[in-house]
Design a protein around this motif. Sequence first.
Motif, PDB file in Angstrom:
ATOM      1  N   ASP A   1      -4.648  -4.594  10.875  1.00 51.19           N
ATOM      2  CA  ASP A   1      -4.326  -4.799  12.291  1.00 51.19           C
ATOM      3  C   ASP A   1      -3.609  -3.609  12.913  1.00 51.19           C
ATOM      4  OD1 ASP A   1      -2.115  -5.328  10.665  1.00 51.19           O
ATOM      5  OD2 ASP A   1      -1.211  -6.678  12.125  1.00 51.19           O
ATOM      6  N   ALA A   2      -3.520  -2.500  12.191  1.00 49.91           N
ATOM      7  CA  ALA A   2      -2.904  -1.289  12.739  1.00 49.91           C
ATOM      8  C   ALA A   2      -3.447  -0.090  11.974  1.00 49.91           C
ATOM      9  CB  ALA A   2      -1.382  -1.346  12.611  1.00 49.91           C
ATOM     10  N   LEU A   3      -3.573   1.029  12.655  1.00 45.88           N
ATOM     11  CA  LEU A   3      -4.042   2.227  11.969  1.00 45.88           C
ATOM     12  C   LEU A   3      -3.036   2.626  10.893  1.00 45.88           C
ATOM     13  CD1 LEU A   3      -5.381   4.406  14.930  1.00 45.88           C
ATOM     14  CD2 LEU A   3      -6.725   3.383  13.070  1.00 45.88           C
ATOM     15  N   PRO A   4      -3.504   2.947   9.695  1.00 44.94           N
ATOM     16  CA  PRO A   4      -2.579   3.345   8.624  1.00 44.94           C
ATOM     17  C   PRO A   4      -1.843   4.632   8.999  1.00 44.94           C
ATOM     18  CG  PRO A   4      -4.777   2.875   7.762  1.00 44.94           C
ATOM     19  CD  PRO A   4      -4.900   2.920   9.244  1.00 44.94           C
ATOM     20  N   PRO A   5      -0.548   4.684   8.716  1.00 45.00           N
ATOM     21  CA  PRO A   5       0.209   5.913   9.012  1.00 45.00           C
ATOM     22  C   PRO A   5      -0.182   7.029   8.055  1.00 45.00           C
ATOM     23  CG  PRO A   5       1.558   4.371   7.767  1.00 45.00           C
ATOM     24  CD  PRO A   5       0.282   3.650   8.074  1.00 45.00           C
TER      25      PRO A   5
ATOM     26  N   LEU B   1       0.859  -1.188   0.000  1.00 44.57           N
ATOM     27  CA  LEU B   1       0.000   0.000   0.000  1.00 44.57           C
ATOM     28  C   LEU B   1       0.890   1.230   0.000  1.00 44.57           C
ATOM     29  CD1 LEU B   1      -2.650  -1.156   2.610  1.00 44.57           C
ATOM     30  CD2 LEU B   1      -3.059  -0.727   0.185  1.00 44.57           C
ATOM     31  N   ASP B   2       0.742   2.054  -1.026  1.00 46.33           N
ATOM     32  CA  ASP B   2       1.560   3.253  -1.128  1.00 46.33           C
ATOM     33  C   ASP B   2       0.989   4.362  -0.260  1.00 46.33           C
ATOM     34  OD1 ASP B   2       3.893   4.202  -3.040  1.00 46.33           O
ATOM     35  OD2 ASP B   2       2.530   5.900  -2.800  1.00 46.33           O
ATOM     36  N   SER B   3       1.848   5.268   0.173  1.00 50.95           N
ATOM     37  CA  SER B   3       1.391   6.358   1.042  1.00 50.95           C
ATOM     38  C   SER B   3       0.408   7.285   0.337  1.00 50.95           C
ATOM     39  CB  SER B   3       2.598   7.163   1.542  1.00 50.95           C
ATOM     40  OG  SER B   3       3.320   7.721   0.453  1.00 50.95           O
TER      41      SER B   3
END
Length: 252
Positions: free
Chosen positions: A231-235, A175-177
Amino acid sequence: MVENLRQSEILNIARKDGRVTVDQLSRLFQTSAQTIRKDLTDLAEGGQLKRVHGGAILPSGVSNIEYEDRSKLNRDAKADIARACAEDIADGASLFLNIGTSTEAVARALLNHRSLMVVTNNLNIANILSANPGCEVMVAGGVLRRSDGGLVGALTTQMIRQFKFDIAVIGCSALDSDGDILDFDLQEVGVSRAIIEQARRTFLVADHSKFDRTAPVRIASMSEVDAFYTDALPPNPLGAKLRDWGTAIRTV
């Protein structure tokens, strides 16, 4: 080349979890952060890992991690993600599940669902769901990718376009930023694009390791995804873009 047993174990942990941190490894091996940093540098110079701030991740490139390693990577997180996704799929739905170990986990989470119609280009998913008598399974034929049981190519895409699915459940390699969903195989990407086009809603399942990886081929934008299970909030900036687009984020 792995120089010692500690480095070999570090590599095994990275293959299981997707990334390692200096603090985590210092505590585990009861050694100094300086020693761990040298281990990570050695592994990075050998091409086994890629150094990032505070630790290291599995390297990205123009080819994917081997299927056996991918199937072990973040296995517990994938199972939790899959259960959350399956909870949002009602009995009686029509689905497409594409290639990937995360979508295979979703298939396992659907074993108690009833009156499903599932189309897939993943032979592993077809085998998993064959154990569910309440699920009609159709395989979208095509060219067999022996490495992971995937079916790709023009025949696969042609079959997909015969359907209108309630939900497409897709995985990805990275997944790209900027919000782009990425993969390695151009033929698989063409299939994934067709899946999204033929679905009323699209669910993406991907664990946190995909935030750190890259891949060369674009599938679509996350703006086309209705719900993202992870499983984690996207940065940020990815997290901010998802909120702007109205993509629902389901974390486990």
